[in-house]
Design a protein around this motif. Structure first.
Motif, PDB file in Angstrom:
ATOM      1  N   PHE A 254       5.081  17.321   7.704  1.00 25.68           N
ATOM      2  CA  PHE A 254       5.887  17.260   6.479  1.00 25.68           C
ATOM      3  C   PHE A 254       5.099  16.533   5.394  1.00 25.68           C
ATOM      4  O   PHE A 254       4.216  15.713   5.683  1.00 25.68           O
ATOM      5  N   TYR A 255       5.409  16.838   4.148  1.00 25.39           N
ATOM      6  CA  TYR A 255       4.760  16.185   3.013  1.00 25.39           C
ATOM      7  C   TYR A 255       5.582  14.972   2.596  1.00 25.39           C
ATOM      8  O   TYR A 255       6.816  15.043   2.490  1.00 25.39           O
ATOM      9  N   CYS A 256       4.896  13.866   2.353  1.00 24.74           N
ATOM     10  CA  CYS A 256       5.609  12.656   1.970  1.00 24.74           C
ATOM     11  C   CYS A 256       4.629  11.634   1.409  1.00 24.74           C
ATOM     12  O   CYS A 256       3.410  11.800   1.484  1.00 24.74           O
ATOM     13  N   ASP A 257       5.184  10.556   0.843  1.00 26.54           N
ATOM     14  CA  ASP A 257       4.446   9.338   0.567  1.00 26.54           C
ATOM     15  C   ASP A 257       4.722   8.366   1.709  1.00 26.54           C
ATOM     16  O   ASP A 257       5.835   8.355   2.271  1.00 26.54           O
ATOM     17  N   ILE A 258       3.743   7.541   2.046  1.00 24.48           N
ATOM     18  CA  ILE A 258       3.878   6.586   3.150  1.00 24.48           C
ATOM     19  C   ILE A 258       3.694   5.183   2.580  1.00 24.48           C
ATOM     20  O   ILE A 258       2.630   4.853   2.057  1.00 24.48           O
ATOM     21  N   ALA A 259       4.751   4.374   2.668  1.00 20.51           N
ATOM     22  CA  ALA A 259       4.723   3.030   2.102  1.00 20.51           C
ATOM     23  C   ALA A 259       4.492   1.998   3.198  1.00 20.51           C
ATOM     24  O   ALA A 259       5.084   2.079   4.278  1.00 20.51           O
TER      25      ALA A 259
ATOM     26  N   LEU B  67       0.853  -1.193   0.000  1.00 29.93           N
ATOM     27  CA  LEU B  67       0.000   0.000   0.000  1.00 29.93           C
ATOM     28  C   LEU B  67       0.881   1.231   0.000  1.00 29.93           C
ATOM     29  O   LEU B  67       1.939   1.252   0.654  1.00 29.93           O
ATOM     30  N   LEU B  68       0.441   2.236  -0.724  1.00 30.64           N
ATOM     31  CA  LEU B  68       1.159   3.513  -0.730  1.00 30.64           C
ATOM     32  C   LEU B  68       0.148   4.640  -0.596  1.00 30.64           C
ATOM     33  O   LEU B  68      -0.831   4.702  -1.354  1.00 30.64           O
ATOM     34  N   ILE B  69       0.354   5.483   0.403  1.00 29.12           N
ATOM     35  CA  ILE B  69      -0.430   6.711   0.535  1.00 29.12           C
ATOM     36  C   ILE B  69       0.408   7.841  -0.034  1.00 29.12           C
ATOM     37  O   ILE B  69       1.472   8.171   0.501  1.00 29.12           O
TER      38      ILE B  69
ATOM     39  N   ILE C 152       4.627   0.423   8.494  1.00 27.93           N
ATOM     40  CA  ILE C 152       5.216   1.502   7.700  1.00 27.93           C
ATOM     41  C   ILE C 152       6.673   1.130   7.413  1.00 27.93           C
ATOM     42  O   ILE C 152       7.442   0.858   8.342  1.00 27.93           O
ATOM     43  N   VAL C 153       7.042   1.083   6.152  1.00 26.94           N
ATOM     44  CA  VAL C 153       8.411   0.664   5.796  1.00 26.94           C
ATOM     45  C   VAL C 153       9.215   1.767   5.134  1.00 26.94           C
ATOM     46  O   VAL C 153      10.449   1.667   5.049  1.00 26.94           O
ATOM     47  N   GLN C 154       8.543   2.827   4.660  1.00 22.91           N
ATOM     48  CA  GLN C 154       9.302   3.901   4.028  1.00 22.91           C
ATOM     49  C   GLN C 154       8.485   5.182   4.025  1.00 22.91           C
ATOM     50  O   GLN C 154       7.263   5.166   3.841  1.00 22.91           O
ATOM     51  N   LEU C 155       9.162   6.292   4.258  1.00 22.60           N
ATOM     52  CA  LEU C 155       8.609   7.626   4.120  1.00 22.60           C
ATOM     53  C   LEU C 155       9.485   8.365   3.127  1.00 22.60           C
ATOM     54  O   LEU C 155      10.713   8.368   3.269  1.00 22.60           O
TER      55      LEU C 155
ATOM     56  N   ASP D 286       7.873  10.600  -4.094  1.00 23.06           N
ATOM     57  CA  ASP D 286       7.870   9.883  -5.372  1.00 23.06           C
ATOM     58  C   ASP D 286       8.349   8.447  -5.208  1.00 23.06           C
ATOM     59  O   ASP D 286       9.206   7.954  -5.960  1.00 23.06           O
ATOM     60  N   LEU D 287       7.778   7.741  -4.237  1.00 23.18           N
ATOM     61  CA  LEU D 287       8.158   6.351  -3.989  1.00 23.18           C
ATOM     62  C   LEU D 287       7.620   5.444  -5.098  1.00 23.18           C
ATOM     63  O   LEU D 287       6.665   5.789  -5.799  1.00 23.18           O
ATOM     64  N   PRO D 288       8.223   4.247  -5.269  1.00 19.35           N
ATOM     65  CA  PRO D 288       7.775   3.311  -6.312  1.00 19.35           C
ATOM     66  C   PRO D 288       6.333   2.884  -6.091  1.00 19.35           C
ATOM     67  O   PRO D 288       5.768   3.036  -5.009  1.00 19.35           O
ATOM     68  N   SER D 289       5.749   2.301  -7.107  1.00 18.65           N
ATOM     69  CA  SER D 289       4.339   1.936  -7.069  1.00 18.65           C
ATOM     70  C   SER D 289       4.074   0.813  -6.069  1.00 18.65           C
ATOM     71  O   SER D 289       4.984   0.075  -5.678  1.00 18.65           O
TER      72      SER D 289
END
Length: 472
Positions: free
Chosen positions: A20-25, A6-8, A31-34, A37-40
């Motif tokens: 802060f602005y980010c994508d949440i993986a 899942l990616l938000i 949660i594994v990455q903040l 422009d994270l991968p799909s």
């Protein structure tokens, strides 16, 4: 194969310290990455710049707690956790309540049976210690703390629950030895009984007199005494559901003297007042009977100030759900009762988060970071669940809320609890959770609940991670 489950995207993420602005993986429920422009991912949600906060940790609520017949709590673990999720809470900590004459271990086992496979979101248990026998103090309580039940509540009022000062000191001593957190319901039982008898003798038994039997001074005296007992044992304590200025002054005094006193408050002390118990002798005010009772509107400002300046560590619902109609709720036996016999408590699991975001954050009374601190991060730290819960960070459970900011009028028909009223009926709010994630699964999409009973996990907790100063 997608890198994430899942990616938000385009989240305006809020923690207890930052925005802060980010994508949440998310992968495998964590949660594994903040990043940007994270991968799909297998599933993507566009937050579109909306605020994203950690899921709420409601650290003080009552679900399916045993009551004397015919009274029965309206919400069990099925309806209670469902409504919590729809309101943005992803972890709840209700109470396994010991009955006098019962072992504490038996109370815990009974509560696990009640929870069964009904919970939609994760949960833990506080203990209520009402009968601190030598076996409870010397064997059961230490063993349960080691097993992850690291907090317990004690009462200074209610005949079936209250402890005397010596018993309180014994329980505090166990907490000090084993590092547990003690929650204290601070009201002077003898003062309440003395006032109640005199009100009854004068025929003053309508719901509004509940507040007359529990004036602020009975909370002030008990808060002062609880602080003194904690100081004597040299152990941190947490005063629950603080209602007004008298108790606040005692806590500020204790803090100024270097004592480790934490405090909690609840929505009813921000949005209800003594007037909601009734301006006459009608029975409608029974809906808002809780202890301590709502205070004056001036006291609401004192509580708001305490939330903003750090006096309060935790903001909880104290959800204690009883239906207004029917023999098992606020009218035991289907009859209007003197205030002494009205079940104490009001519903609030589903409305806690939205009330504070709408009327606190959006009104400029508290920051978004303070909101996260009060509703998620500090409850998780106070009760040994951080950083797994209450945290928007790598490795934390993907318990998240995306907030919709929109104007609407709150009605009970919108809510998902099993209570036939909300004390906040008719309030005009400007925010509600638009999406709730529990361990990476969407359980509320803003319109429909999509969770499943049994998906919630029981959480064994560690010791509190709020680091108190040593008492002088």
């Amino acid at each position: 194969m997608p890198a994430f489950d899942l990616l938000i995207r385009n989240a305006r993420a809020v923690t207890a310290s930052d925005i802060f602005y980010c994508d949440i993986a998310v992968k495998d429920g964590q949660i594994v990455q903040l990043g940007r422009d994270l991968p799909s991912a297998a599933m993507e949600i566009d937050a579109a710049g909306r605020y994203v906060t950690p899921g709420g940790v409601d650290a003080h609520c009552h679900l399916d707690q045993p009551e004397a017949p015919p009274i029965k709590m309206a919400d069990d673990f099925f309806t209670g956790t469902l409504s919590a999720a729809c309101g943005g809470s992803t972890t709840v900590i209700p109470f396994a309540a010991q009955q006098k004459g019962q072992s504490l271990r038996a109370a815990v086992e009974d509560y696990h049976r009640r929870a069964g496979n009904q919970a939609h979101i994760d949960y833990a248990f506080h203990l209520i210690v009402s009968d601190p026998t030598p076996t409870v103090l010397g064997e059961e309580l230490p063993a349960l703390i080691r097993e992850g039940y690291t907090s317990f509540k004690i009462y200074m009022t209610y005949d079936s629950l209250k402890l005397n000062d010596g018993q309180i000191l014994d329980v505090l001593s166990v907490a000090r030895e084993h590092g547990a957190m003690v929650m204290i319901h601070a009201e002077n039982a003898d003062c309440i009984e003395w006032l109640t008898q005199r009100l009854e003798a004068s025929g003053k038994t309508a719901p509004r007199y509940h507040a007359h039997a529990r004036p602020m001074l009975v909370e002030r005296e008990a808060t002062h005494r609880a602080i003194a007992l904690g100081e004597l044992v040299d152990v941190p304590i947490l005063i629950v559901h603080v209602s007004g200025s008298d108790a606040v002054e005692q806590i500020r005094w204790a803090r100024a003297h270097g004592l480790n006193v934490f405090a909690e408050t609840c929505p009813q002390y921000l949005f209800l007042s003594a007037e909601d118990l009734g301006l006459d002798d009608s029975y409608g005010g029974a809906r808002c009977v809780c202890s301590p009772p709502p205070r004056s509107k001036a006291n609401q400002q004192v509580i708001w100030q305490g939330l903003a300046d750090g006096l309060f560590t935790v903001f909880s619902s104290d959800h204690a759900p009883f239906r207004f109609e029917g023999e098992d709720g606020k009218k035991p036996g289907n009859k209007e009762q003197p205030f002494r016999h009205i079940p104490n408590g009001i519903p609030g699991l589903e409305t806690r988060m939205a009330l504070l975001w709408s009327e606190g954050v959006m009104a400029g009374l508290i920051t978004p970071q303070k909101f996260v601190e009060l509703t998620a991060t500090n409850p998780a730290k106070t009760y040994g669940l951080h950083p797994r819960k209450g945290s928007l960070s790598i490795g934390a459970d993907a318990d998240l809320v995306i907030w919709d900011e929109r104007e609407f009028v709150l009605t009970n028909s919108m809510l998902h609890h099993n209570v036939d009223y909300t004390p906040y009926e008719g309030m005009r709010l400007s925010a509600w959770p638009g999406l709730t994630l529990s361990r990476g699964e969407v359980v509320w999409d803003g319109m429909t609940f999509t969770g499943k009973p049994g998906a919630g996990q029981f959480l064994k907790r560690g010791l509190p991670t709020l680091l108190p100063r040593r008492c002088k």
